[in-house]
Motif scaffolding. Structure first.
Motif, mmCIF file in Angstrom:
data_model
loop_
_atom_site.group_PDB
_atom_site.id
_atom_site.type_symbol
_atom_site.label_atom_id
_atom_site.label_comp_id
_atom_site.label_asym_id
_atom_site.label_seq_id
_atom_site.Cartn_x
_atom_site.Cartn_y
_atom_site.Cartn_z
ATOM 1 N N PRO A 131 0.810 -1.231 0.000
ATOM 2 C CA PRO A 131 0.000 0.000 0.000
ATOM 3 C C PRO A 131 0.841 1.279 0.000
ATOM 4 C CG PRO A 131 -0.868 -1.569 1.594
ATOM 5 C CD PRO A 131 0.427 -2.145 1.066
ATOM 6 N N LEU A 132 1.980 1.262 0.683
ATOM 7 C CA LEU A 132 2.857 2.436 0.730
ATOM 8 C C LEU A 132 4.023 2.334 -0.256
ATOM 9 C CD1 LEU A 132 3.058 2.858 4.629
ATOM 10 C CD2 LEU A 132 1.682 4.187 3.017
ATOM 11 N N LEU A 133 4.024 1.316 -1.083
ATOM 12 C CA LEU A 133 5.101 0.974 -2.015
ATOM 13 C C LEU A 133 6.320 0.378 -1.303
ATOM 14 C CD1 LEU A 133 5.059 3.862 -4.646
ATOM 15 C CD2 LEU A 133 3.903 1.648 -4.737
ATOM 16 N N TYR A 134 6.186 0.115 -0.019
ATOM 17 C CA TYR A 134 7.237 -0.550 0.749
ATOM 18 C C TYR A 134 6.611 -1.096 2.027
ATOM 19 C CZ TYR A 134 7.495 3.335 4.079
ATOM 20 O OH TYR A 134 7.220 4.259 5.037
ATOM 21 N N ASP A 135 7.350 -1.957 2.685
ATOM 22 C CA ASP A 135 6.911 -2.534 3.954
ATOM 23 C C ASP A 135 7.633 -1.802 5.081
ATOM 24 O OD1 ASP A 135 6.355 -4.035 6.188
ATOM 25 O OD2 ASP A 135 7.051 -5.937 5.343
ATOM 26 N N PRO A 136 6.923 -0.961 5.844
ATOM 27 C CA PRO A 136 7.574 -0.209 6.923
ATOM 28 C C PRO A 136 8.222 -1.109 7.981
ATOM 29 C CG PRO A 136 5.353 0.613 6.542
ATOM 30 C CD PRO A 136 5.511 -0.625 5.722
ATOM 31 N N GLU A 137 7.714 -2.317 8.127
ATOM 32 C CA GLU A 137 8.267 -3.256 9.105
ATOM 33 C C GLU A 137 9.547 -3.926 8.608
ATOM 34 O OE1 GLU A 137 6.940 -3.529 12.184
ATOM 35 O OE2 GLU A 137 5.591 -1.935 11.478
ATOM 36 N N ASN A 138 9.723 -3.965 7.287
ATOM 37 C CA ASN A 138 10.901 -4.597 6.689
ATOM 38 C C ASN A 138 11.324 -3.786 5.456
ATOM 39 O OD1 ASN A 138 12.967 -6.278 5.960
ATOM 40 N ND2 ASN A 138 11.646 -7.859 5.100
ATOM 41 N N PRO A 139 12.035 -2.675 5.658
ATOM 42 C CA PRO A 139 12.395 -1.810 4.536
ATOM 43 C C PRO A 139 13.536 -2.345 3.664
ATOM 44 C CG PRO A 139 13.268 -0.918 6.565
ATOM 45 C CD PRO A 139 12.445 -2.121 6.940
ATOM 46 N N THR A 140 14.154 -3.457 4.070
ATOM 47 C CA THR A 140 15.255 -4.013 3.279
ATOM 48 C C THR A 140 14.710 -4.666 2.014
ATOM 49 O OG1 THR A 140 16.618 -4.359 5.230
ATOM 50 C CG2 THR A 140 17.170 -5.657 3.272
ATOM 51 N N ILE A 141 15.259 -4.260 0.898
ATOM 52 C CA ILE A 141 14.868 -4.827 -0.394
ATOM 53 C C ILE A 141 15.726 -6.049 -0.691
ATOM 54 C CG2 ILE A 141 14.821 -4.377 -2.879
ATOM 55 C CD1 ILE A 141 14.239 -1.401 -2.086
ATOM 56 N N GLU A 142 17.024 -5.884 -0.550
ATOM 57 C CA GLU A 142 17.948 -7.003 -0.770
ATOM 58 C C GLU A 142 19.306 -6.647 -0.189
ATOM 59 O OE1 GLU A 142 19.780 -9.798 -4.347
ATOM 60 O OE2 GLU A 142 18.256 -8.325 -4.832
ATOM 61 N N ARG A 143 19.994 -7.672 0.254
ATOM 62 C CA ARG A 143 21.388 -7.526 0.681
ATOM 63 C C ARG A 143 22.220 -8.240 -0.388
ATOM 64 N NH1 ARG A 143 22.951 -6.685 5.775
ATOM 65 N NH2 ARG A 143 24.230 -8.563 5.817
ATOM 66 N N ILE A 144 22.926 -7.451 -1.179
ATOM 67 C CA ILE A 144 23.661 -7.981 -2.327
ATOM 68 C C ILE A 144 25.115 -8.203 -1.933
ATOM 69 C CG2 ILE A 144 24.344 -7.552 -4.714
ATOM 70 C CD1 ILE A 144 21.864 -5.668 -4.883
ATOM 71 N N GLY A 145 25.558 -9.445 -2.046
ATOM 72 C CA GLY A 145 26.938 -9.774 -1.720
ATOM 73 C C GLY A 145 27.896 -9.281 -2.788
ATOM 74 N N ILE A 146 28.862 -8.484 -2.350
ATOM 75 C CA ILE A 146 29.894 -7.951 -3.256
ATOM 76 C C ILE A 146 31.208 -7.869 -2.495
ATOM 77 C CG2 ILE A 146 30.687 -5.952 -4.590
ATOM 78 C CD1 ILE A 146 27.831 -5.238 -5.146
ATOM 79 N N GLN A 147 32.261 -8.386 -3.084
ATOM 80 C CA GLN A 147 33.626 -8.213 -2.591
ATOM 81 C C GLN A 147 33.769 -8.660 -1.134
ATOM 82 O OE1 GLN A 147 35.185 -4.429 -3.827
ATOM 83 N NE2 GLN A 147 37.074 -4.691 -2.669
ATOM 84 N N GLY A 148 33.109 -9.751 -0.785
ATOM 85 C CA GLY A 148 33.198 -10.277 0.563
ATOM 86 C C GLY A 148 32.368 -9.527 1.582
ATOM 87 N N LEU A 188 6.545 7.493 -9.488
ATOM 88 C CA LEU A 188 5.994 8.185 -10.653
ATOM 89 C C LEU A 188 7.100 8.683 -11.578
ATOM 90 C CD1 LEU A 188 3.034 10.218 -9.124
ATOM 91 C CD2 LEU A 188 2.895 8.347 -10.772
ATOM 92 N N SER A 189 8.165 9.193 -10.994
ATOM 93 C CA SER A 189 9.289 9.668 -11.804
ATOM 94 C C SER A 189 9.922 8.523 -12.584
ATOM 95 C CB SER A 189 10.342 10.343 -10.922
ATOM 96 O OG SER A 189 9.833 11.527 -10.370
ATOM 97 N N LEU A 190 10.078 7.363 -11.947
ATOM 98 C CA LEU A 190 10.608 6.200 -12.668
ATOM 99 C C LEU A 190 9.721 5.855 -13.863
ATOM 100 C CD1 LEU A 190 11.860 3.641 -9.989
ATOM 101 C CD2 LEU A 190 13.233 4.941 -11.629
ATOM 102 N N SER A 191 8.423 5.903 -13.664
ATOM 103 C CA SER A 191 7.490 5.627 -14.764
ATOM 104 C C SER A 191 7.639 6.669 -15.866
ATOM 105 C CB SER A 191 6.051 5.625 -14.264
ATOM 106 O OG SER A 191 5.834 4.560 -13.393
#
Length: 154
Positions: free
Chosen positions: A88-105, A128-131
């Motif tokens: 509903p808010l375009l994100y989850d306020p309880e879990n705002p992490t989208i992804e943890r991307i492993g890079i360079q250890g 909206l700007s992305l669209s």
């Protein structure tokens, strides 16, 4: 300074998105870093503008790994917003992490910035700007996809 340049993309000001034909960025280059703070890197990207005397000068220089990191960050963001409508808010306020991307250890944590007091309004405007930028990003993503597919054979 040009002795360190290996590749150049002149006339960038003619294709610089919605700044095309009036962009301050005149060319892009790749080569050995020119700026002191990047000397420990092997390759950097330079964005060139013109000074008051119409002479070229480096406006910004980023080490090549930072360009890749920005593309990873941006690509993950674009993917996220393809599905963000499910919240509903375009994100989850309880879990705002989208992804943890492993890079360079380590980890590049991509998350919604809930510290922003106006995040609920700002994320809507961002989406909206992305669209609205779809026409500019779509073509560039197709070109990038084609090139990355070619690199798979490399």
């Amino acid at each position: 300074m040009n002795d360190k340049i290996v590749l150049t993309a002149d006339n960038y000001d003619l294709i610089d998105g919605r700044n095309a034909y009036r962009s301050a960025i005149k060319k892009l280059t790749l080569g050995k870093p020119c700026k002191e703070e990047n000397q420990n890197m092997q390759i950097a990207v330079q964005l060139w503008t013109e000074n008051e005397k119409k002479e070229p000068e480096i406006s910004m220089e980023l080490p090549i790994h930072q360009i890749f990191d920005l593309m990873i960050f941006l690509s993950r963001t674009l993917l996220y917003f393809k599905e963000a409508y499910r919240f509903p808010l375009l994100y989850d306020p309880e879990n705002p992490t989208i992804e943890r991307i492993g890079i360079q250890g380590g980890v590049l944590p991509v998350r919604v910035c809930v510290e922003n007091e106006n995040i609920d309004k700002d994320i809507q405007a961002f989406s909206l700007s992305l669209s609205d930028l779809g026409e500019l990003t779509g073509e560039r993503l197709r070109v990038l996809t084609r090139i990355l597919e070619e690199l798979e054979l490399y």
